[in-house]
Design an enzyme around this catalytic site. Structure first.
Site, PDB file in Angstrom:
ATOM      1  N   GLU A  40     -36.051   9.837  -7.446  1.00 48.58           N
ATOM      2  CA  GLU A  40     -34.723   9.219  -7.262  1.00 48.58           C
ATOM      3  C   GLU A  40     -34.637   8.318  -6.018  1.00 48.58           C
ATOM      4  O   GLU A  40     -35.323   8.496  -5.033  1.00 48.58           O
ATOM      5  CB  GLU A  40     -33.608  10.282  -7.160  1.00 48.58           C
ATOM      6  CG  GLU A  40     -33.508  11.176  -8.368  1.00 48.58           C
ATOM      7  CD  GLU A  40     -32.272  12.077  -8.342  1.00 48.58           C
ATOM      8  OE1 GLU A  40     -31.653  12.199  -9.412  1.00 48.58           O
ATOM      9  OE2 GLU A  40     -31.922  12.655  -7.302  1.00 48.58           O
ATOM     10  N   ASP A  68     -24.412   9.102  -3.562  1.00 50.83           N
ATOM     11  CA  ASP A  68     -25.291   8.101  -2.947  1.00 50.83           C
ATOM     12  C   ASP A  68     -24.590   6.834  -2.450  1.00 50.83           C
ATOM     13  O   ASP A  68     -23.795   6.237  -3.183  1.00 50.83           O
ATOM     14  CB  ASP A  68     -26.325   7.608  -3.968  1.00 50.83           C
ATOM     15  CG  ASP A  68     -26.910   8.717  -4.796  1.00 50.83           C
ATOM     16  OD1 ASP A  68     -26.670   9.887  -4.488  1.00 50.83           O
ATOM     17  OD2 ASP A  68     -27.602   8.394  -5.780  1.00 50.83           O
ATOM     18  N   GLN A 117     -21.562   5.978  -5.037  1.00 49.22           N
ATOM     19  CA  GLN A 117     -21.294   6.747  -6.248  1.00 49.22           C
ATOM     20  C   GLN A 117     -19.951   7.449  -6.064  1.00 49.22           C
ATOM     21  O   GLN A 117     -19.749   8.168  -5.079  1.00 49.22           O
ATOM     22  CB  GLN A 117     -22.401   7.774  -6.466  1.00 49.22           C
ATOM     23  CG  GLN A 117     -23.731   7.158  -6.852  1.00 49.22           C
ATOM     24  CD  GLN A 117     -23.687   6.641  -8.283  1.00 49.22           C
ATOM     25  OE1 GLN A 117     -23.795   7.401  -9.222  1.00 49.22           O
ATOM     26  NE2 GLN A 117     -23.533   5.322  -8.445  1.00 49.22           N
TER      27      GLN A 117
HETATM   28  C1  FRU Z   1     -29.098  10.906  -6.697  1.00 55.36           C
HETATM   29  C2  FRU Z   1     -28.643  10.561  -8.103  1.00 55.36           C
HETATM   30  C3  FRU Z   1     -29.247   9.272  -8.570  1.00 55.36           C
HETATM   31  C4  FRU Z   1     -28.276   8.821  -9.603  1.00 55.36           C
HETATM   32  C5  FRU Z   1     -26.972   9.241  -9.009  1.00 55.36           C
HETATM   33  C6  FRU Z   1     -25.931   9.643 -10.012  1.00 55.36           C
HETATM   34  O1  FRU Z   1     -28.163  11.651  -6.006  1.00 55.36           O
HETATM   35  O2  FRU Z   1     -28.970  11.611  -8.981  1.00 55.36           O
HETATM   36  O3  FRU Z   1     -30.559   9.394  -9.029  1.00 55.36           O
HETATM   37  O4  FRU Z   1     -28.320   7.443  -9.817  1.00 55.36           O
HETATM   38  O5  FRU Z   1     -27.255  10.329  -8.164  1.00 55.36           O
HETATM   39  O6  FRU Z   1     -24.712   9.900  -9.387  1.00 55.36           O
END
Ligand code: FRU
Length: 549
Positions: free
Chosen positions: A301, A132, A148
């Site tokens: 999410e 993300d 991420q």
């Molecule tokens: C969405 C997710 C989010 C979480 C992140 C973890 O892709 O699952 O909900 O914060 O990725 O990497």
């Protein structure tokens, strides 16, 4: 407990201790160089690697360090450790840890951004996995893309916040990671704002702090904040973290991905938080103390919430609440409650996930970046990509106001016009005009396809259908799609091709999709196919790469 049992318990314990002992490798080094290079073998199990240095938070990550021939190298930026004594312990063989070394460059530097599958105009990280986009914010002339990041492998894990900065939404410079796992957990998704009035007290009015909200994913998921006083180069975690722990309210660990925004009419901060079965609204005056206000079910999410004018009319606005997959509801928002006023819709499909819009843009645009959930090919030292930044608007349609998403105008700066058709072409002529373009890394094709039957027709790239339009089943490359004009058989498409991905925008952005290019088919052609197909307004541009190699 019987004596035999005691003995066997004792022997097992001694065995386990010695087994662990023999596996726990250790090294101590004084940090004199910029990077710690780490060889990775993807087939090994991941083991705990810990880094300890005085004055810095300890860091433990799971890594597959190779004692022999590695598949690729990853690295740890050592800037924060300069001059310190670093103690490394690894829950794996000493020979593996012995291969880790300091250097002023990362291993593979000379091939960086030239690797076989490296996307040429989509953001990817130098090393590791990304998912993300997080903390998208504009501040003092810079667009910030946090994301991420697993810096230590091409698979999901060890979530950090990576960080890249751009001046034009296209060319990105990647910095050291911004948020590292800590005792509250790994660093899951979140967002950023510029706290202009310093309501958080983290900065001052002349130097407003950037404030970040993120999820710490530990034994339970909690919401935390951090701030930066140096334009995002260093993030300082708030000592009062976590600021929200809503496990009890939901009896669920599924609470994450805080999205911050300023609600101007009420002069307060809003956090939209994904909680179990939908998105909650919290409010705050100082970004530290939060009050739960309401909840909308039907999302999962990475929420987003913003206000957009319909057809550009500031007197007629709607609020849009987005979920992670590109589904959304339009409605009203009074600062405390979002009330949907219609149904639930979809503006994009395919590989996009967890898209986020920028905060604080100076020109009032609503610009979004989504995660492209595409594997980049076997054993690339980087994985997944960010899709093109797009501008979102709300357009009136015969079904009501709908999101349109088109690549930001800046993307055109990478174009070089290579072909403009003279009039309408039949399928063979259009295919002939595309000769020589199929091997290009970066390509933009604009075309209006006129079908003459309501059955499949489209465009293929080296044998892979990248447009496959079927008005009998109302499918576009497998995705449900209903064109604005239901009786028209024409499809206006803008196609963006990169080394590993294709993005297609149709109907002026009212629908788009993204897909991974098939591997291994670099030979072939760009072919317009389908019974009696004609092609109008065909234009082809090459798209130059964004990396300063
Ligand atoms: C969405 C997710 C989010 C979480 C992140 C973890 O892709 O699952 O909900 O914060 O990725 O990497």
């Amino acid at each position: 407990m019987k004596p035999v049992r005691i003995l066997s318990f004792f022997l097992t314990a001694v065995f386990l201790m010695s087994a662990t002992d023999s596996l726990c490798a250790e090294r101590t080094m004084i940090i004199e160089k910029n990077y710690l290079n780490i060889p990775i073998s993807q087939s090994l199990p991941a083991k705990a690697l810990s880094l300890r240095a005085e004055g810095l938070d300890p860091l433990t990550v799971q890594v597959r360090i190779s004692s022999e021939k590695e598949d690729y190298w990853v690295f740890k930026d050592l800037t924060r450790y300069a001059g310190k004594t670093l103690v490394l312990t690894y829950d794996g063989p000493q020979e593996a840890l012995d291969r880790v070394f300091q250097a002023d460059t990362i291993c593979g530097r000379s091939a960086l951004y030239r690797e076989k599958n490296r996307p040429q105009y989509h953001f990817t990280t130098r090393r590791g996995w990304i998912n993300d986009p997080n903390g998208l914010v504009w501040h003092d002339g810079e667009y910030h893309l946090f994301y991420q990041h697993n810096p230590y492998g091409r698979e999901w894990g060890n979530m950090h916040w990576g960080h890249a900065v751009s001046k034009d939404l296209l060319h990105w410079e990647e910095f050291d990671d911004a948020l590292f796992p800590d005792s509250l957990g790994t660093m899951f998704s979140g967002s950023a704002v510029v706290d202009r009035k310093n309501s958080s007290g983290f900065g001052d009015r002349r130097h407003p702090p950037m404030v970040f909200a993120y999820t710490a994913a530990g034994r339970r998921a909690t919401q935390c904040i951090a701030y930066s006083l140096d334009h995002g180069r260093t993030l300082v975690k708030y000592e009062g973290n976590p600021v929200i722990d809503s496990y009890e309210r939901w009896n669920s660990g599924d609470t994450r991905d805080p999205r911050l925004l300023w609600y101007a009419p009420g002069k307060h901060w809003v956090m939209v938080l994904y909680e179990r079965d939908g998105n909650s609204i919290y409010t705050s005056d100082n970004l530290k103390d939060w009050t739960w206000r309401s909840h909308v079910r039907g999302f999962y999410e990475c929420p987003d919430l913003f206000e957009l004018p319909v057809d550009g009319n500031p007197e007629n606005t709607l609020w849009v609440m987005l979920g992670a997959s590109g589904t959304y509801m339009t409605g009203t928002f009074d600062g405390f409650t979002f009330t949907p006023t219609g149904g639930k819709y979809l503006y994009t499909s395919g590989s996009l996930y967890a898209a986020q819009t920028f905060s604080n843009l100076p020109d009032g645009r609503c610009v979004q970046i989504g995660w492209g959930t595409m594997d980049q090919g076997e054993l690339t030292p980087f994985n997944c990509l960010m899709l093109l930044p797009t501008e979102l608007t709300l357009r009136s349609t015969r079904d009501g106001a709908r999101i349109a998403s088109v690549p930001v105008r800046e993307v055109k700066n990478l174009f070089e016009r290579r072909y403009t058709a003279d009039g309408t072409l039949n399928g063979e002529e259009a295919t002939a005009a595309m000769k020589g373009f199929s091997g290009q890394d970066g390509l933009h094709i604009h075309a209006i396809l006129e079908l003459s039957y309501s059955t499949s027709a489209g465009l293929s790239l080296n044998g892979q259908n990248i447009i496959d339009y079927d008005t009998n089943h109302n499918r576009l490359c497998g995705q449900l799609f209903f064109a604005q004009d239901p009786t028209s058989l024409s499809l206006e498409a803008d196609v963006y091709i990169d080394r590993t991905s294709v993005e297609v925008f149709v109907d002026g952005g009212l629908f788009s999709y993204s897909l991974r290019r098939d591997d291994g088919k670099t030979e072939g052609d760009l072919r317009f196919w389908g019974p009696g197909i004609t092609v109008r307004d065909l234009q082809v541009d090459t798209i130059s790469g964004i990396w300063n190699k």
